[in-house]
Every structure is written in structure tokens, then in C-alpha cells.
Scaffold this motif. Sequence first.
Motif, PDB file in Angstrom:
ATOM      1  N   ASP A   8       0.389 -13.400  -4.439  1.00  0.00           N
ATOM      2  CA  ASP A   8       0.631 -13.350  -2.986  1.00  0.00           C
ATOM      3  C   ASP A   8       2.007 -12.696  -2.741  1.00  0.00           C
ATOM      4  N   ILE A   9       2.250 -12.288  -1.507  1.00  0.00           N
ATOM      5  CA  ILE A   9       3.497 -11.568  -1.180  1.00  0.00           C
ATOM      6  C   ILE A   9       4.552 -12.526  -0.627  1.00  0.00           C
ATOM      7  N   SER A  10       5.718 -12.427  -1.213  1.00  0.00           N
ATOM      8  CA  SER A  10       6.834 -13.329  -0.913  1.00  0.00           C
ATOM      9  C   SER A  10       7.490 -13.038   0.448  1.00  0.00           C
ATOM     10  N   TRP A  18       2.767 -16.005   4.319  1.00  0.00           N
ATOM     11  CA  TRP A  18       2.697 -15.379   5.646  1.00  0.00           C
ATOM     12  C   TRP A  18       1.554 -14.364   5.721  1.00  0.00           C
ATOM     13  N   SER A  19       1.165 -13.790   4.578  1.00  0.00           N
ATOM     14  CA  SER A  19       0.327 -12.588   4.577  1.00  0.00           C
ATOM     15  C   SER A  19      -1.157 -12.925   4.790  1.00  0.00           C
ATOM     16  N   PRO A  20      -1.823 -12.198   5.707  1.00  0.00           N
ATOM     17  CA  PRO A  20      -3.195 -12.577   6.071  1.00  0.00           C
ATOM     18  C   PRO A  20      -4.228 -12.398   4.960  1.00  0.00           C
ATOM     19  N   ASN A  21      -4.149 -11.303   4.195  1.00  0.00           N
ATOM     20  CA  ASN A  21      -5.207 -11.105   3.195  1.00  0.00           C
ATOM     21  C   ASN A  21      -5.133 -12.109   2.044  1.00  0.00           C
ATOM     22  N   PRO A  22      -3.950 -12.405   1.513  1.00  0.00           N
ATOM     23  CA  PRO A  22      -3.881 -13.486   0.510  1.00  0.00           C
ATOM     24  C   PRO A  22      -4.235 -14.864   1.080  1.00  0.00           C
ATOM     25  N   ASP A  64      -5.892   5.392  -3.131  1.00  0.00           N
ATOM     26  CA  ASP A  64      -5.923   4.380  -4.194  1.00  0.00           C
ATOM     27  C   ASP A  64      -4.553   3.748  -4.280  1.00  0.00           C
ATOM     28  N   MET A  65      -4.482   2.436  -4.150  1.00  0.00           N
ATOM     29  CA  MET A  65      -3.181   1.768  -4.316  1.00  0.00           C
ATOM     30  C   MET A  65      -3.348   0.324  -4.761  1.00  0.00           C
ATOM     31  N   TYR A  66      -2.287  -0.210  -5.326  1.00  0.00           N
ATOM     32  CA  TYR A  66      -2.307  -1.612  -5.739  1.00  0.00           C
ATOM     33  C   TYR A  66      -2.046  -2.473  -4.516  1.00  0.00           C
ATOM     34  N   THR A  67      -2.906  -3.448  -4.296  1.00  0.00           N
ATOM     35  CA  THR A  67      -2.740  -4.345  -3.151  1.00  0.00           C
ATOM     36  C   THR A  67      -2.861  -5.797  -3.606  1.00  0.00           C
ATOM     37  N   LEU A  68      -2.319  -6.682  -2.802  1.00  0.00           N
ATOM     38  CA  LEU A  68      -2.540  -8.118  -2.975  1.00  0.00           C
ATOM     39  C   LEU A  68      -3.384  -8.575  -1.797  1.00  0.00           C
ATOM     40  N   PRO A  69      -4.209  -9.576  -1.961  1.00  0.00           N
ATOM     41  CA  PRO A  69      -4.269 -10.506  -3.079  1.00  0.00           C
ATOM     42  C   PRO A  69      -5.008  -9.963  -4.303  1.00  0.00           C
ATOM     43  N   VAL A  70      -4.603 -10.533  -5.452  1.00  0.00           N
ATOM     44  CA  VAL A  70      -5.344 -10.404  -6.705  1.00  0.00           C
ATOM     45  C   VAL A  70      -5.515 -11.823  -7.225  1.00  0.00           C
ATOM     46  N   THR A  81      -9.446  -7.898  -7.592  1.00  0.00           N
ATOM     47  CA  THR A  81      -8.629  -7.321  -6.526  1.00  0.00           C
ATOM     48  C   THR A  81      -9.438  -7.332  -5.230  1.00  0.00           C
ATOM     49  N   ASP A  82      -8.783  -7.587  -4.103  1.00  0.00           N
ATOM     50  CA  ASP A  82      -9.366  -7.501  -2.751  1.00  0.00           C
ATOM     51  C   ASP A  82      -9.887  -8.862  -2.283  1.00  0.00           C
ATOM     52  N   SER A  83      -9.450  -9.245  -1.065  1.00  0.00           N
ATOM     53  CA  SER A  83      -9.776 -10.585  -0.568  1.00  0.00           C
ATOM     54  C   SER A  83     -11.279 -10.856  -0.488  1.00  0.00           C
ATOM     55  N   LEU A  84     -12.051  -9.847  -0.034  1.00  0.00           N
ATOM     56  CA  LEU A  84     -13.491 -10.076   0.122  1.00  0.00           C
ATOM     57  C   LEU A  84     -14.187 -10.145  -1.247  1.00  0.00           C
ATOM     58  N   LYS A 140      12.720  -3.068   3.412  1.00  0.00           N
ATOM     59  CA  LYS A 140      12.999  -1.632   3.353  1.00  0.00           C
ATOM     60  C   LYS A 140      11.736  -0.872   2.915  1.00  0.00           C
ATOM     61  N   TYR A 141      11.078  -1.382   1.882  1.00  0.00           N
ATOM     62  CA  TYR A 141       9.841  -0.783   1.370  1.00  0.00           C
ATOM     63  C   TYR A 141       8.759  -0.806   2.452  1.00  0.00           C
ATOM     64  N   TYR A 142       8.644  -1.946   3.111  1.00  0.00           N
ATOM     65  CA  TYR A 142       7.598  -2.162   4.123  1.00  0.00           C
ATOM     66  C   TYR A 142       7.780  -1.191   5.294  1.00  0.00           C
ATOM     67  N   THR A 145       7.052   2.496   4.183  1.00  0.00           N
ATOM     68  CA  THR A 145       5.633   2.779   3.948  1.00  0.00           C
ATOM     69  C   THR A 145       4.831   2.716   5.254  1.00  0.00           C
ATOM     70  N   ARG A 146       5.194   1.799   6.143  1.00  0.00           N
ATOM     71  CA  ARG A 146       4.458   1.720   7.425  1.00  0.00           C
ATOM     72  C   ARG A 146       4.782   2.921   8.315  1.00  0.00           C
ATOM     73  N   GLU A 147       6.038   3.409   8.273  1.00  0.00           N
ATOM     74  CA  GLU A 147       6.365   4.624   9.042  1.00  0.00           C
ATOM     75  C   GLU A 147       5.515   5.790   8.538  1.00  0.00           C
TER      76      GLU A 147
HETATM   77  N1  LIG Z   1      -8.797  -4.860   1.684  1.00  0.00           N
HETATM   78  C1  LIG Z   1      -7.683  -5.473   1.006  1.00  0.00           C
HETATM   79  C2  LIG Z   1      -6.408  -5.171   1.763  1.00  0.00           C
HETATM   80  C3  LIG Z   1      -5.211  -5.816   1.107  1.00  0.00           C
HETATM   81  C4  LIG Z   1      -3.925  -5.310   1.685  1.00  0.00           C
HETATM   82  O1  LIG Z   1      -3.889  -4.501   2.614  1.00  0.00           O
HETATM   83  N2  LIG Z   1      -2.849  -5.819   1.117  1.00  0.00           N
HETATM   84  C5  LIG Z   1      -1.537  -5.393   1.558  1.00  0.00           C
HETATM   85  C6  LIG Z   1      -0.739  -6.580   2.041  1.00  0.00           C
HETATM   86  S1  LIG Z   1      -1.615  -7.548   3.276  1.00  0.00           S
HETATM   87  C7  LIG Z   1      -0.807  -4.823   0.330  1.00  0.00           C
HETATM   88  O2  LIG Z   1      -0.892  -5.393  -0.742  1.00  0.00           O
HETATM   89  N3  LIG Z   1      -0.123  -3.721   0.481  1.00  0.00           N
HETATM   90  C8  LIG Z   1       0.593  -3.132  -0.620  1.00  0.00           C
HETATM   91  C9  LIG Z   1       1.579  -2.118  -0.153  1.00  0.00           C
HETATM   92  O3  LIG Z   1       1.739  -1.932   1.045  1.00  0.00           O
HETATM   93  O4  LIG Z   1       2.223  -1.529  -1.042  1.00  0.00           O
HETATM   94  C10 LIG Z   1      -7.908  -6.984   0.898  1.00  0.00           C
HETATM   95  O5  LIG Z   1      -8.584  -7.533   1.783  1.00  0.00           O
HETATM   96  O6  LIG Z   1      -7.455  -7.590  -0.067  1.00  0.00           O
END
Ligand SMILES: N[C@@H](CCC(=O)N[C@@H](CS)C(=O)NCC(=O)O)C(=O)O
Length: 243
Positions: A8-10, A18-22, A64-70, A81-84, A140-142, A145-147
Motif C-alpha cells: 500500500d502507499i504511505s 488513504w489510497s482508494p485502490n489498496p 505499462d507501469m508498476y502500480t499498487l495495490p499488489v 497486481t491490480d485491485s480487481l 514531489k513525485y506525485y 507525474t500528475r502534471e
Molecule cells: N487499476 C489499478 C489502478 C491502481 C493505481 O492507479 N494505483 C496508483 C495509486 S492509487 C499507483 O500505484 N500509481 C503509481 C504511480 O503513480 O507511479 C488497480 O485498481 O489496482
Amino acid sequence: MIPLILYDISSKLEGNHWSPNPAKPRYVLGHKSLPFRVEWVEYPDIAPKMKEIEARQNKLMDRDMYTLPVLSDPNTGALVTDSLEIAEYLEKTYPQKPIFPNKSRGLIRAFDTAVISLLRPGVKLPIVRTSEILDERSAKYYITTREATFKEKFTEFSPEGPKRDENWAILERMFSTSQEWYDKEVGKWLMGDVFSYADIIIAAVLFWFKRVLHDDEWEKIASWHDGRWAKLLVDVEKECNGA
Ligand SMILES: N[C@@H](CCC(=O)N[C@@H](CS)C(=O)NCC(=O)O)C(=O)O
């Protein structure tokens, strides 16, 4: 049984989560009364850490990217990998207290897509608030990347005024639509008296808002539709044994 590990994300918040997908697999684990522990990861460490444990990448906005939750399950050796995908893995491996009742896996997958498309245009204020609860390096990373994702300067995401008002209008519309869906059956869950992963999907969004929005902003959402969203979050958390 060996406890499962949820990545999960700290954050800087008390209690960290706090994070919705984890939050979604956390609720499923709680609902099924499965023992688990959380491994906390800061945003810039997600990719190196997931590479190290050999988790698979996810597709996010066609990239393609690494995401949480795992989720790692030492009882079976699975690494998901992936909440669903995690929800489906847990349902198959630990069928007690189903979250996809009445063969609803396909329908709930469609519901997940529908909720995401309603939510996506309204996430900029929650994203701004998320940057406030992350530690400096993650923030800073967030922000960077969101911008890049939204091709917009962060200060332009949700400035007070018409843009912020429009953001609120989108969120209110999303919950009005959800209310219409919920009102089709009698009972507190989307499927009437039957709890399902669909309720977890909505609760995870509510959880994110409650954790990151300023108090008055969360109060606003909590007051919509006679307080039903704040109540739904409480009900889901109870159903998931406080996970
Ligand atoms: N479809 C994925 C989406 C997961 C996702 O978007 N995770 C975001 C955080 S909520 C993440 O890990 N982002 C990595 C990054 O921004 O580098 C799921 O449901 O697990």
C-alpha cells in the motif's frame, strides 16, 4: 495460515492508509477474515520495489507501469497486481463470504468501469488534497507525474473559483447517479440485502475523500443525499471487520 502481504502507499496521516485502490483489497481481506499485514511503499519506490519482488506491471491510461495495490500470498505463492484482479484471486482462493454473489463478476467489472469514468473528470481537487498528505519526496513525485498525465500545471488543477465549483458539480453528479443505482433495490447495498464488491468500489472512493479532503469538504459530501454516503462507508467498514 500465513498472513498475506498487501503493498500500500504511505502517507503522513495518522493510521497511514488513504489510497482508494489498496483500500479495496484491504476491505476484501477484512470481509473474508483473512490475516494480512501491510507493507508500506513511498510513491517513487513503487517501481523499484515491485521490480525487486517481480510483480507484474499494470496498464494505466495505455501505459505499462508498476502500480499498487499488489498482494502477495505466501500460502499459495501468488503475487497479484491490480485491485480487481486481487479481489477475483481472493474470491477464487478463499470463497468464504462471497464478494461476487450470484455470478456477478462480469457485472461488477462493468460497474467498476462505470464508476471510474464518472469519477475521473472530478479527481483534481482530491488529487491536490492527496499531495498535501504525502511525505515530501512522494508529494514531489506525485505532483510531477500528475502534471504530466493531465498536461496541466498543478496550481491550475483546482484553484478556488469556477474550476473548483465545476469539480464539485462533477462529484455531486457522480453521487446522484450512484444514488439512482442504489435506490433500485430495497436494502443498504447496491444488490439490496446482499453485500458485494460493488459496495467496496464506492466505499473505497469515499474512504479516499474522507482521508484526504479538508474537514469542511468531506462534510459537504457526507451531507449529500441525507448523509447516505457517510453511512455507506461506515456500513462497509463494519461489514469488512474494520479493515
Ligand atoms: N487499476 C489499478 C489502478 C491502481 C493505481 O492507479 N494505483 C496508483 C495509486 S492509487 C499507483 O500505484 N500509481 C503509481 C504511480 O503513480 O507511479 C488497480 O485498481 O489496482
